[in-house]
Design a protein around this motif. Structure first.
Motif, PDB file in Angstrom:
ATOM      1  N   HIS A   1      50.909  48.668  27.547  1.00 38.09           N
ATOM      2  CA  HIS A   1      50.873  47.407  26.878  1.00 38.09           C
ATOM      3  C   HIS A   1      50.817  46.391  27.883  1.00 38.09           C
TER       4      HIS A   1
ATOM      5  N   LEU B   1      49.478  51.444  23.253  1.00 35.94           N
ATOM      6  CA  LEU B   1      50.935  51.127  23.632  1.00 35.94           C
ATOM      7  C   LEU B   1      51.677  51.632  24.741  1.00 35.94           C
TER       8      LEU B   1
ATOM      9  N   SER C   1      54.707  53.224  14.154  1.00 33.72           N
ATOM     10  CA  SER C   1      53.791  52.579  14.351  1.00 33.72           C
ATOM     11  C   SER C   1      52.623  52.405  13.244  1.00 33.72           C
TER      12      SER C   1
END
Lengths: 195, 136
Positions: A90, A87, A102
């Motif tokens: 991303h 992430l 998450s």
């Protein structure tokens, strides 16, 4: 009935039958879109269970802040896992999340990924992958490309009101409800999309 | 006072309730500024915040600034550079939800400083940004 009028009737019937076959065959996609009574169910994603999941609201708010919250069934598990582990990079942006956010999203995604048991679209998305390594982008999956290959760039990527095929909700107005029915597509600046 | 205890309890309770209602931008910003001070930041400067806001940084082959997505006009909406998604104005005077959630502020500082500057912002930098944004 006389023999000649019966023959004429037979020829007309066969001609009509032939025309009907040509029309029915003219809209075939590689994945036999119309095979399973497509026209009876236009909102398969909407009726799928992922929106009823207790973690859906979290997923929609966290993963829908910069782009549409994509239906999990559009990618297989491996793709989602790779995305969630990276992430901080991303697709060129930083989308880092705290672990307590998450982790429930991981669980949500894994529950609803593309697979044999994830509904109409999930099955097709899964089967379209075959043995190849699944891409990270939904727009690069075989199923997506088959569904959008007829759309000229001027309507999508080069359309200033759309900009990218990743922006589902630019043309699929009910995408947020899980409805991607092609008959409800309105392309900004152009109107309805008719095959 | 004869009824001291009777007066003190409801007074304390109402003060407590009133302080929890102060979830507007000013209150939240002030709380964060105090936290940043305790983390070692010096006095904050809205002027430095303003300069930093439009300062470009060369990161991963791109020129990036806060204003790239958030615009230099804080009362106007911004736009995500890649996805095109509309970003509501940074000014709490036109966007009542802006800067009212501490966790949200910290989350976006972490992500956006890393993207824009290539590193996390220091407590000093964050405070400067907030003092600048507080004016709107």
């Amino acid at each position: 009935m006389s023999k000649s009028s019966f023959t004429a009737l037979l020829i007309i019937a066969m001609t009509l039958f032939f025309i009907a076959m040509v029309i029915a065959d003219s809209d075939q996609y590689q994945y036999k879109e119309h095979e399973y009574g497509e026209h009876e169910e236009h909102d398969r994603f909407a009726r799928s269970h992922y929106m009823n999941d207790v973690h859906y609201a979290l997923y929609a708010s966290e993963c829908g802040e910069c782009h549409m919250a994509y239906p999990p069934a559009m990618l297989p598990a491996l793709s989602w896992q790779t995305i969630m582990r990276n992430l901080d990079d991303h697709f060129g942006d930083n989308a880092e999340l705290e672990a307590n956010i998450s982790q429930p999203i991981d669980l949500f995604l894994v529950t609803h990924v593309a697979g044999e048991n994830s509904g109409y679209y999930g099955r097709r998305w899964w089967r379209s992958t075959g043995d190849s390594r699944p891409p990270l982008r939904i727009t690069e999956t075989n199923y997506f490309r088959a569904q959008h290959h007829e759309i000229p760039a001027k309507l999508a990527e080069d359309n200033p009101e759309v900009g990218s095929l990743s922006r589902c909700d630019a043309c699929h107005a009910n995408a947020d409800k899980g409805n991607f029915d092609e008959h409800q597509v309105q392309i900004p600046g152009y109107g309805r999309w008719d095959d | 006072m004869k009824y001291r205890r009777l007066v003190i309890f409801p007074t304390c309770l109402s003060l407590l309730l009133l302080s929890s209602l102060n979830a507007n931008a000013t209150g939240v910003i002030d709380q964060l500024l105090e936290i940043y001070s305790n983390q070692g930041a010096g006095s904050f400067s809205a002027k430095h915040g303003r300069t930093a806001w439009s300062q470009t940084h060369h990161v991963k082959g791109q020129q990036r600034a806060c204003s790239s997505c958030h615009s230099n006009e804080l009362t106007k909406a911004g736009r995500h550079k890649i996805t095109g998604k509309i970003i509501k104005p940074m000014a709490s005077s036109v966007n009542s939800e802006r800067l009212t959630d501490r966790k949200k502020i910290e989350k976006w500082f972490k992500r956006n400083c890393k993207w824009t500057l290539g590193r996390e912002c220091t407590a000093q930098e964050k405070g400067n940004y907030l003092l600048y944004l507080k004016q709107f």
